[in-house]
Design a protein around this motif. Structure first.
Motif, PDB file in Angstrom:
ATOM      1  N   ASN A  56      13.531  12.706  -1.077  1.00  0.00           N
ATOM      2  CA  ASN A  56      13.721  11.498  -0.143  1.00  0.00           C
ATOM      3  C   ASN A  56      12.678  10.504  -0.336  1.00  0.00           C
ATOM      4  N   GLU A  57      13.132   9.198  -0.033  1.00  0.00           N
ATOM      5  CA  GLU A  57      12.039   8.220   0.137  1.00  0.00           C
ATOM      6  C   GLU A  57      11.834   7.662   1.652  1.00  0.00           C
ATOM      7  N   ASN A  58      12.646   8.005   2.518  1.00  0.00           N
ATOM      8  CA  ASN A  58      12.534   7.537   3.741  1.00  0.00           C
ATOM      9  C   ASN A  58      11.510   8.303   4.858  1.00  0.00           C
ATOM     10  N   TYR A  59      10.162   8.155   4.299  1.00  0.00           N
ATOM     11  CA  TYR A  59       9.148   8.903   5.103  1.00  0.00           C
ATOM     12  C   TYR A  59       7.866   8.230   5.041  1.00  0.00           C
ATOM     13  N   SER A  60       7.071   8.288   6.008  1.00  0.00           N
ATOM     14  CA  SER A  60       5.922   7.533   6.171  1.00  0.00           C
ATOM     15  C   SER A  60       4.837   8.224   5.436  1.00  0.00           C
ATOM     16  N   TRP A  92      10.858   1.079   7.451  1.00  0.00           N
ATOM     17  CA  TRP A  92      11.862   1.056   8.653  1.00  0.00           C
ATOM     18  C   TRP A  92      13.242   0.790   8.279  1.00  0.00           C
ATOM     19  N   GLN A  93      14.009   1.651   8.722  1.00  0.00           N
ATOM     20  CA  GLN A  93      15.771   1.254   8.406  1.00  0.00           C
ATOM     21  C   GLN A  93      16.246   0.506   9.669  1.00  0.00           C
ATOM     22  N   LEU A  94      16.258  -0.581   9.507  1.00  0.00           N
ATOM     23  CA  LEU A  94      16.819  -1.593  10.767  1.00  0.00           C
ATOM     24  C   LEU A  94      18.222  -1.649  10.482  1.00  0.00           C
TER      25      LEU A  94
END
Length: 831
Positions: free
Chosen positions: A637-641, A672-674
């Motif tokens: 995945n890509e959605n990590y800090s 940040w997924q807004l």
């Protein structure tokens, strides 16, 4: 005759695999398609709605003889089905002339006031945390998941094409989709059996994988990682549902009333529970929305059944169709639990109806729920070994018991089909070509060697001129415990050979204790990153840019040796300790000097830096998912800090090293997924160097003189324009995913995406460090008077692959050769 036989064969397949199938188009009296019309088999909850073009397909395992077609504002029609299979039906809807008391007729955009569907929706919001597993202190349940990929829209022309010559046998396993009515050929299947343990008091959940079985391309972890990333878990009660790195507004979202039209369509008993049926469809085109309907209980206001189909106008690439079904079980009067989750995606280059593509299907079944079984907090935090070889070697008896939903005949045949295909030379050729394009490496199995990376074969820069490169790496399997990689390169202008050699060895798999080291002699563009690591084989794109802006001549000749020990004692928490010895000198001394004052030199000036460093690095990546257990892994995945803390200590005299200094660096990157407003990526970097060091060891604010849009660089800065020993930078980049352009009529159909960026840098450089590098021929400037800043406006998704950024410089325009404006771009295949 052959076409007739093929059609007859498909008809036989249809009749064998299903009892009732219907498809066609719904039109009004003026031959205009009726979108979002409701279609259901009479006396059932099996239904669907028409797409934007008025077309529909519906299938059921049971036999039905009547089809009901309805839409608000039109007369409801009951159509008798004289056959089990009725394709290409043409149904004409007649506008309703009846006006009944206390009945409100909704057409087109629905009102948000006095709408009974929205009143029900509000009660769903109030009750959503009271349904399902959240009602209990703890929960355990079984989970079975299968992911399948199929070639779709199979026709006689494809079967007879040269591509499949010699492989015609694969079409013996054709089936027909119950969602789209298209023929398809299964080519890949992955099964996972798991046990889930959760505790709402601790807010912890863990998944214990009991079995994992692959067919097809299971050995290729790049493909497996791609599949894992596509199908992440989601909760329909959330405001936004993330698919393919896009946030779709949920029809159950609190913001849904501004995004969807809702219509209360029907009510009936389902599993002895009275339920309402609500149809929903988007208010505007080109937004990331669904259309469909759901059934909701009249007392608990829990969802009993929902289907969601992404509208064809949605701003998403390479995906022609997304269809989702969820069914919930009634456990008691007040508990509704997810029973089955089905998702179908149709991947294709074109959204045209007849275009060929690949189905990606995920089916997840949940069963054997147990509640309020006490486990200590440590139980939920403990992690089982996901790469236990036993997990991947379960026998047929295990899978017979573990499958909460049996494989159908075609799914079971995938394993045999792929085993047969692997013996066909033509198929292996196709697979090898695809593998080369994906990885950049050519596999030579008999030597356990990969040749590449092919994408680095050619390059150009001012020092080397035209550059060619050849490399290779060891490769026994995806999970090799050790790997050696090497390359050699040659520049036709400087007429010099370069090389790099790297080795990695896993000493302990559980803690991922890895010993690595290597040596590199090459030409590199340093200063492209503030917190870069000593990667022996790494090379920035700026080092070989075919086209650059301004005088791109500040290149460095580097001779680097490193040794490093890394471990991951806790998941996603990496710690490394290493040392490096490097020699730095200018690759073009007349244009770019690294000279510094050296009292021990006969001339008082040195042009070469010799430096020994000890480096300690901590990297924390919460939420990151990886696949594989070898010395190299693939990100899922890509959605990590990412948080990085680096400490570097330079030691003089050891190995003739030149300088004593200490450097602390910190960086924090957070996506940040807004929701419906897109995705924001932010990065903060801080650093300070203690001690006197020359230009080659200072921190350079990353410029960008290429024509590529490179995140975390400043596209209007030249290389080495700002040099610091203390710095702070901020990068913000927001992708609206077309939310703004979708509201502009003449831009709407282009599906463009808006990207805005804001960047800033502040830093200082001490008088001592300036004096030490006095012999250099470039100015040493730091953005200390005020924060240097830039902003950019970008347009993405041009022809689905290109992005252009217009970059503006905010200040320091008085600097020599300052670039006030620039254009950069990039390309790639993004959803």
């Amino acid at each position: 005759m052959k076409k007739f036989l093929f059609t007859l064969f498909l008809l036989v397949v249809v009749i064998v695999h299903s009892q009732s199938k219907v498809s066609g188009i719904i039109l009004d009296e003026y031959d205009a398609p009726v979108a979002f019309a409701n279609i259901v088999f009479k006396n059932s909850s099996e239904g669907t709605i028409t797409n934007d073009n008025g077309r529909f397909y519906l299938e059921a395992d049971s036999t039905y003889d009547t089809l009901i077609v309805s839409f608000i504002g039109y007369d409801t029609q009951e159509i008798v089905l004289d056959k089990k299979v009725n394709y290409d039906m043409k149904i004409i809807m007649v506008e309703s002339t009846e006006q009944l008391d206390e009945v409100i007729v909704y057409t087109g955009k629905q009102s948000k006031k006095n709408n009974p569907a929205i009143d029900i929706l509000k009660k769903i919001w109030a009750k959503k945390r009271e349904n399902g597993v959240r009602k209990f202190k703890s929960y355990d349940y079984d989970k079975y998941e299968k992911i399948e990929f199929d070639l779709n829209t199979i026709d006689s022309a494809l079967i007879k094409s040269k591509v499949f010559k010699g492989m015609e046998f694969v079409f013996n396993d054709l089936d027909t989709s119950r969602i789209t009515g298209k023929t398809y050929l299964p080519i890949f299947l992955n099964e996972v059996s798991s046990k889930i343990y959760g505790n709402n008091e601790f807010e912890l959940e863990k998944e214990e994988v009991l079995g994992n079985k692959n067919s097809g391309f299971g050995g290729n972890q790049a493909i497996t990682a791609f599949v894992e990333d596509l199908y992440t878990d989601y909760d329909i009660y959330n405001n936004y549902l993330k698919f393919f790195d896009k946030s779709f507004t949920s029809p159950l979202s609190k913001t849904g009333v501004d995004t969807y039209n809702y219509v209360l369509s029907d009510s009936t008993y389902i599993d002895n529970k009275w339920c309402y049926n609500i149809i929903y469809y988007p208010r505007r085109k080109n937004e990331l929305t669904f259309k469909g309907d759901f059934w909701v209980n009249d007392t608990t206001f829990a969802i009993k059944k929902i289907n969601m189909e992404v509208t064809k106008s949605a701003n998403i690439n390479w995906v022609k169709e997304i269809y989702i079904e969820q069914d919930f079980d009634v456990i008691s009067d007040s508990v509704f639990l997810l029973k089955r989750d089905y998702m179908l995606s149709d991947f294709a280059f074109s959204k045209k109806e007849k275009s060929k593509g690949v189905y990606g299907k995920r089916t997840t079944v949940y069963d054997n729920y147990i509640f309020n079984v006490k486990h200590p907090e440590s139980f939920y935090k403990s992690v089982s070994d996901p790469y236990d070889t036993n997990v991947f070697q379960r026998d047929s008896i295990f899978w017979k018991n573990a499958r909460l939903e049996s494989l159908n005949e075609d799914e079971a045949g995938i394993f045999k089909l792929l085993d047969t295909l692997k013996t066909v030379p033509k198929f292996n050729t196709f697979y090898n070509v695809a593998s080369i394009l994906a990885s950049g490496y050519v596999e030579i199995d008999k030597w356990n060697l990969d040749i590449g990376d092919l994408y680095s074969t050619f390059g150009f820069n001012d020092a080397e001129g035209i550059r060619v490169r050849a490399g290779a790496r060891t490769f026994f399997s995806q999970n090799d415990p050790w790997r050696i990689e090497a390359y050699t390169a040659y520049g036709f202008t400087d007429k010099k050979f370069k090389h790099g050699l790297s080795g990695k060895f896993m000493l302990d798999r559980k803690s991922r204790l890895i010993l690595s080291g290597g040596h590199r002699r090459d030409v590199e563009q340093l200063g492209i990153s503030l917190t870069s690591t000593n990667d022996v084989l790494g090379r920035s794109i700026a080092s070989s840019a075919l086209v650059s802006v301004g005088n791109n001549n500040r290149l460095t000749s580097i001779n680097l040796g490193v040794i490093n020990l890394e471990m991951e004692p806790v998941k996603n928490f990496r710690f490394s300790l290493g040392s490096s010895f490097r020699t730095l000198s200018s690759a073009l001394p007349e244009d770019f000097s690294l000279d510094y004052i050296d009292e021990d030199s006969p001339t008082g000036i040195s042009s070469e830096i010799k430096q020994f460093d000890i480096n300690t690095t901590i990297i924390y990546t919460p939420g990151k998912k990886t696949i594989g257990y070898g010395v190299e892994r693939y990100d899922v995945n890509e959605n990590y800090s990412t948080l990085l803390l680096n400490c570097t200590v330079g030691l003089s005299e050891f190995l003739e090293s030149d300088f004593d200094y200490q450097r602390l660096q910190f960086s924090y990157t957070q996506p940040w997924q807004l929701g419906g407003f897109g995705r924001l990526t932010s990065t903060v970097e801080l650093g300070k160097t203690f001690g006197e060091v020359p230009l080659g060891l200072l921190s350079v604010v990353p410029g960008n003189q290429t024509l590529f849009s490179l995140y975390n660089t400043f596209p209007n800065l030249d290389f080495y324009e700002f040099v610091t020993d203390t710095y702070a930078t901020l990068h913000l980049e927001h992708n609206f995913n077309g939310r703004l352009f979708s509201r502009i009529p003449f831009l709407r159909k282009l599906n463009l995406r808006e990207i805005v960026g804001l960047r800033g840098a502040w830093g200082t450089i001490s008088d001592e460090n300036i004096a030490l590098s006095a012999p250099t021929n470039i100015p040493l400037l730091a953005p200390s008077d005020e924060i240097y800043w830039e902003y950019s406006l970008g347009i993405g998704n041009i022809f689905k692959i290109f992005r252009i950024d217009f970059n503006f410089r905010g200040n320091y325009l008085e600097n020599p050769d300052a670039r006030a404006f620039g254009v950069t771009g990039t390309f790639g295949f993004n959803f």
